[in-house]
Design a protein around this motif. Structure first.
Motif: not given
Length: 229
Positions: A66-88
């Motif tokens: 998507r070439g995303a610069r801004r991502v919204l995540e609803i539900g962080t928990l320990a940051g597992f999915s967050t980490l994947f997306m932040a790397r991109a």
């Protein structure tokens, strides 16, 4: 006083789990930072409801495609999915992640900082429906990942539209739920919200959507993928 409802059971198969692990080891290649997110979640007593590694990598690729610069995540928990997306994200990108529990947010913050992506992630603590209105007026989000309480799925989709723009990608997790959306009485806590959100995606002209079924360590499940028109 009515008894507490029995927790909904997700059932997996050994072959599904073995194949998922093989895919992760062969294609995804989880690393120490991702392993830390899993281990810290376990140590903190969080439920094992983070996405599977292959699903996390899918999210990472979606952010990149998507070439995303801004991502919204609803539900962080320990940051597992967050980490994947932040790397991109690019260096000037930002991921806003909303977590209901402050203790979970603290674990996620350390995991993200230790992984070297902490500066790209803004974790906001509180009930998502209280936090989301505070994001109005900010730059629109390019991708929204929803993985929180299923009862509010439709509300979260409405906020994704308000905080996104035409072309924003939405991923709504846990939409197959062992087939319960077809028979909501099987899980009266979660299935009605899942069913309602899928009906919204299928009937509302603001969305162009589909649902992908998956099997693996999380059982028979899947996710909705949508684009705001």
């Amino acid at each position: 006083m009515a008894p507490e409802p029995t927790p909904f059971q997700h059932r997996s198969q050994p072959d599904w789990v073995a194949m998922e692990k093989w895919i992760s080891d062969t294609v995804v290649h989880p690393d120490p930072a991702l392993d830390q997110a899993i281990s810290t979640a376990q140590a903190a007593g969080m439920p094992p409801i983070e996405v599977a590694p292959n699903s996390g990598k899918f999210l990472q690729l979606l952010v990149s495609i998507r070439g995303a610069r801004r991502v919204l995540e609803i539900g962080t928990l320990a940051g597992f999915s967050t980490l994947f997306m932040a790397r991109a994200l690019p260096r000037d990108g930002q991921l806003v992640s909303i977590e209901y529990k402050a203790e979970h947010a603290a674990v996620a913050r350390k995991n993200l900082d230790d992984a070297g992506v902490g500066e790209r992630v803004d974790i906001r603590v509180g009930a998502a429906l209280d936090v989301l209105p505070t994001l109005e007026g900010e730059e629109p989000f390019d991708l929204v990942f929803i993985d929180a309480d299923k009862q509010n799925n439709s509300n979260y989709l409405e906020w994704a539209v308000r905080l996104g723009r035409p072309g924003t990608v939405i991923v709504l997790d846990n939409t197959v739920w062992e087939g319960a959306p077809m028979e909501p009485e099987r899980d009266p806590v979660n299935a009605p919200g899942i069913r309602d959100s899928l009906q919204l995606l299928g009937s509302d002209p603001r969305f162009d959507a589909t649902v992908i079924q998956t099997v693996g360590s999380k059982g028979w499940d899947g996710f909705a993928l949508a684009v705001i028109r």
